[in-house]
Write an enzyme that holds these catalytic residues in place. Sequence first.
Site, mmCIF file in Angstrom:
data_model
loop_
_atom_site.group_PDB
_atom_site.id
_atom_site.type_symbol
_atom_site.label_atom_id
_atom_site.label_comp_id
_atom_site.label_asym_id
_atom_site.label_seq_id
_atom_site.Cartn_x
_atom_site.Cartn_y
_atom_site.Cartn_z
ATOM 1 N N LYS A 18 33.521 -4.911 18.234
ATOM 2 C CA LYS A 18 32.683 -6.003 17.726
ATOM 3 C C LYS A 18 32.476 -7.051 18.821
ATOM 4 C CE LYS A 18 34.191 -5.057 13.033
ATOM 5 N NZ LYS A 18 35.096 -5.379 11.928
ATOM 6 N N GLN A 58 39.701 -9.200 10.335
ATOM 7 C CA GLN A 58 39.771 -7.736 10.331
ATOM 8 C C GLN A 58 40.750 -7.265 9.257
ATOM 9 O OE1 GLN A 58 37.845 -5.566 12.253
ATOM 10 N NE2 GLN A 58 38.754 -4.061 10.879
ATOM 11 N N ASP A 81 30.892 -10.974 6.997
ATOM 12 C CA ASP A 81 31.115 -9.678 6.346
ATOM 13 C C ASP A 81 30.505 -9.662 4.938
ATOM 14 O OD1 ASP A 81 32.395 -7.898 8.070
ATOM 15 O OD2 ASP A 81 34.362 -8.829 7.759
#
Length: 280
Positions: free
Chosen positions: A49, A93, A116
């Site tokens: 990422k 994460q 997200d």
Amino acid sequence: MAVLMDGKKLAEKLCSEVAEAAGKLARRPCLAAVLVGTDPASQIYVRNKERDCQKCGIDSRRYDRDEAVSEAELLSLIADLNADDTVDGILVQLPLPEHICERNVINAIDPDKDVDAFHPINVGKMVTGQAHLLPCTPAGIMEMLREYGISPDGKHCVIVGRSNIVGRPMGMLMLNADATVTYCHRRTRDLAALTRMADILIVAAGCPRLITGDMVRSGAVVIDVAMNRDSETGRFFGDVCFDEVEPKAAFITPVPGGVGPMTRAQLMRNILEASRSRQS
Ligand code: ADP
């Protein structure tokens, strides 16, 4: 012979669009990536990422915390990042260690920085069709369908898997796009009877070789979300028996190189979008 849906190529195109748009902003977009512990897969995901950010003209900052970090410490870090005006997107994460409640952490993220799109406010906005940040994997899949000229309108979309991250929001985006949606999961009876009815079959079960050739109707669009890793060879493969399904399908995604890169590209689009709306 199916058309292979090239997620890698499309993701590159999307990333260069993000880079161009990011370059026009007064301030470079910035992602804060929080990584707890030393799980090798999570480390690879976060590193990828960060690399994507670099390619897209997005700054990224890493916040690595020890496996033993307390939930309170993590929540305090999130509060700092929420208050930091130079941070546009916050990504934690997953999975987190067992002593930390993932829900509490996700719910603590400012919804406008929730790139997200896991926060209940963003989920609610998506369900009611007013989202500006969309969950990365489902939105990446919608983009891929658009690129290949596949309209969900009136089609029967069968989704295998009902996770909060993939299956569930996928069905909502499909419904918003006027598809008829069927969800299948572990408790579904006669999975094959349902998958055979699919015009568009989306599989996110994490179950290698779950979908065999006899479970797919000819001419179907088949999207394989899974990334199962063979522990011996280290290679990735999906939930769909590609060799059996590909000859019957009209369109199919490869694994790797299908949904994975699209998910990553959508994250970049979300960071851009979050930054844009915070800068306007
Ligand atoms: P992901 O994060 O990729 O969506 P999860 O592991 O969180 O994957 O969720 C897996 C989903 O797949 C669950 O909703 C589960 O019910 C479904 N699933 C797993 N195995 C099967 C199976 N054999 N048949 C149907 N659904 C399955």
